[in-house]
Enzyme design. Sequence first.
Site, PDB file in Angstrom:
ATOM      1  N   HIS A 278      39.666  31.531  37.411  1.00  0.00           N
ATOM      2  CA  HIS A 278      39.426  30.719  36.218  1.00  0.00           C
ATOM      3  C   HIS A 278      40.199  29.419  36.428  1.00  0.00           C
ATOM      4  CE1 HIS A 278      37.919  33.988  33.380  1.00  0.00           C
ATOM      5  NE2 HIS A 278      38.370  34.691  34.422  1.00  0.00           N
TER       6      HIS A 278
ATOM      7  N   HIS B  74      28.356  36.425  32.645  1.00  0.00           N
ATOM      8  CA  HIS B  74      29.502  36.951  31.902  1.00  0.00           C
ATOM      9  C   HIS B  74      29.046  37.437  30.543  1.00  0.00           C
ATOM     10  CE1 HIS B  74      33.416  37.342  30.021  1.00  0.00           C
ATOM     11  NE2 HIS B  74      33.991  37.113  31.194  1.00  0.00           N
TER      12      HIS B  74
ATOM     13  N   HIS C  21      35.789  42.940  38.716  1.00  0.00           N
ATOM     14  CA  HIS C  21      36.586  44.031  38.116  1.00  0.00           C
ATOM     15  C   HIS C  21      35.705  45.250  37.839  1.00  0.00           C
ATOM     16  CE1 HIS C  21      35.100  41.739  34.708  1.00  0.00           C
ATOM     17  NE2 HIS C  21      36.032  40.820  34.850  1.00  0.00           N
TER      18      HIS C  21
ATOM     19  N   HIS D 269      39.976  37.108  25.542  1.00  0.00           N
ATOM     20  CA  HIS D 269      38.595  37.126  25.062  1.00  0.00           C
ATOM     21  C   HIS D 269      38.476  36.746  23.589  1.00  0.00           C
ATOM     22  CE1 HIS D 269      36.747  38.341  28.783  1.00  0.00           C
ATOM     23  NE2 HIS D 269      37.790  39.118  28.970  1.00  0.00           N
TER      24      HIS D 269
END
Length: 567
Positions: free
Chosen positions: A136, A219, A272, A320
């Site tokens: 990121h 995503h 992940h 998040h």
Amino acid sequence: MSRISRQAYADMFGPTVGDRVRLADTALWVEVEKDFTVYGEEVKFGGGKVIRDGMGQGQMLAAEAMDLVLTNALIIDHWGIVKADIGVKHGRIAAIGKAGNPDVQPGVSVPVGPGTEVIAAEGKIVTAGGIDSHIHFICPQQVEEALTSGVTTFIGGGTGPATGTNATTCTPGPWYLARMLQAADSLPINIGLLGKGNASRPEALREQITAGAVGLKLHEDWGSTPAAIDCCLGVAEEMDIQVAIHTDTLNESGCIEDTLSAIGDRTIHTFHTEGAGGGHAPDIIRAAGQANVLPSSTNPTLPYTVNTVDEHLDMLMVCHHLDPSIAEDVAFAESRIRRETIAAEDILHDMGAFAMTSSDSQAMGRVGEVVLRTWQVAHQMKLRRGPLAPDGSYSDNFRVKRYIAKYTINPALTHGIAHEVGSVEVGKLADLVLWAPAFFAVKPALVLKGGMIATAPMGDINGSIPTPQPVHYRPMFGALGAARHTTRMTFLPQAAMDRGLAEELNLQSLIGVAHGCRRVRKADMVHNTLQPLIEVDAQTYQVRADGELLVCEPARELPLAQRYFLF
């Protein structure tokens, strides 16, 4: 013939065939498999040593000699654990073999001349610079942290500390891609950007690729629906770029079966893949057994420790954009954190079912701990599972090759950049990391980018020698000025090259073209090809691979930890 003891030889020239070296304070040992140097003709720099005019240094011009030689290095890479001299020319690895003066020495394949610099690698380990494929781009200071951990390539997305970037690895749209490519031009690390892949129609995806996205990221926070997955992969097949995915934790648009159906037989990089970082709850881990899935982990779950679960809940709420006062947000967070799948992840890495490790930098991951945590898993699995066949009790060479591939050659293959980076092989960028064995995977002795030292521990600048305290990492000349441009690489897709994007944006760095992504399969993941049938009990979250229950106790103590970070 004069002889010296094996201990004296190792002290002078580094270990040779049959010698073993312990990796820091882990339980891992490597054994030297081959020595490319010639006994009695080894080269070494210094007063009264070999690399002097007419001795180990010849008279050849710069065109014939190396720019840089690393002498007597212990190379640890996916292809072997060997002792050799490494020659660097024009910022690339030019030779691996025997250095010296061919006029007076036998077997020289790495010529040393008046124009050759030397780095003494006797007693040091040399590895390829690491590749972090889950970045990121929240802040540019990540680069310094990563370099000082031994990582030299970033693949990911973002625009800075925007809310979207804090959660997702996407650089969305042509304007941001252009600005981030221009910003990356001055950072002393290789970079490839991922565009946003969440779209149900292809036009907005194609324009991001021609604007420089080396891959696309799906995503769940943008909606990883079957329609978006199918559309994104269709464009990827058309334009030869990789797709990375963070699947639908809440199973709103479908379960793992629906996602796998939408993917079909097309290659995809699953981020992940255990699920704590996000993905179908509770069984996204099943994807690691698919022939077309290239599974990776992010480092906060590696290795499984007594602190892992507690740490994750708070991380997830922040990353998040969740509200702890909303019951549904808390339930969402708790659904992702499962002790059983986290424990199974370590074992699947050791079996070679999970192929890659990465960070998830500042978004539930630590950018400076990819290398460190990979080796903590390897150590922990040796303690839990014993030697890994074909290793015996004497060394851990195969396990070491399996684990180093997870953050070097395998992410390079996955993202179509293995022709430029990812291993210590002739022709590739000289992105090399030197380690003292006692500090392996924790604190590099030197980090080279494109053949030039980019960062290193350095002592008091007013000292009479380089070593007086305080010693800490500082940027070196390879990270400064125009030298950055000739020692770093920006990766672009072929579609952007055809458009002339590098010239359009006035990019000064080396340009690498990512290609061949769509042909890569799990069987191509070096030393990590296992495709087990993975099952997850929906009630207990227990994980089985080919019927074997995968369980292990959390670690209470780890190597490569506090004893290395007191100062």
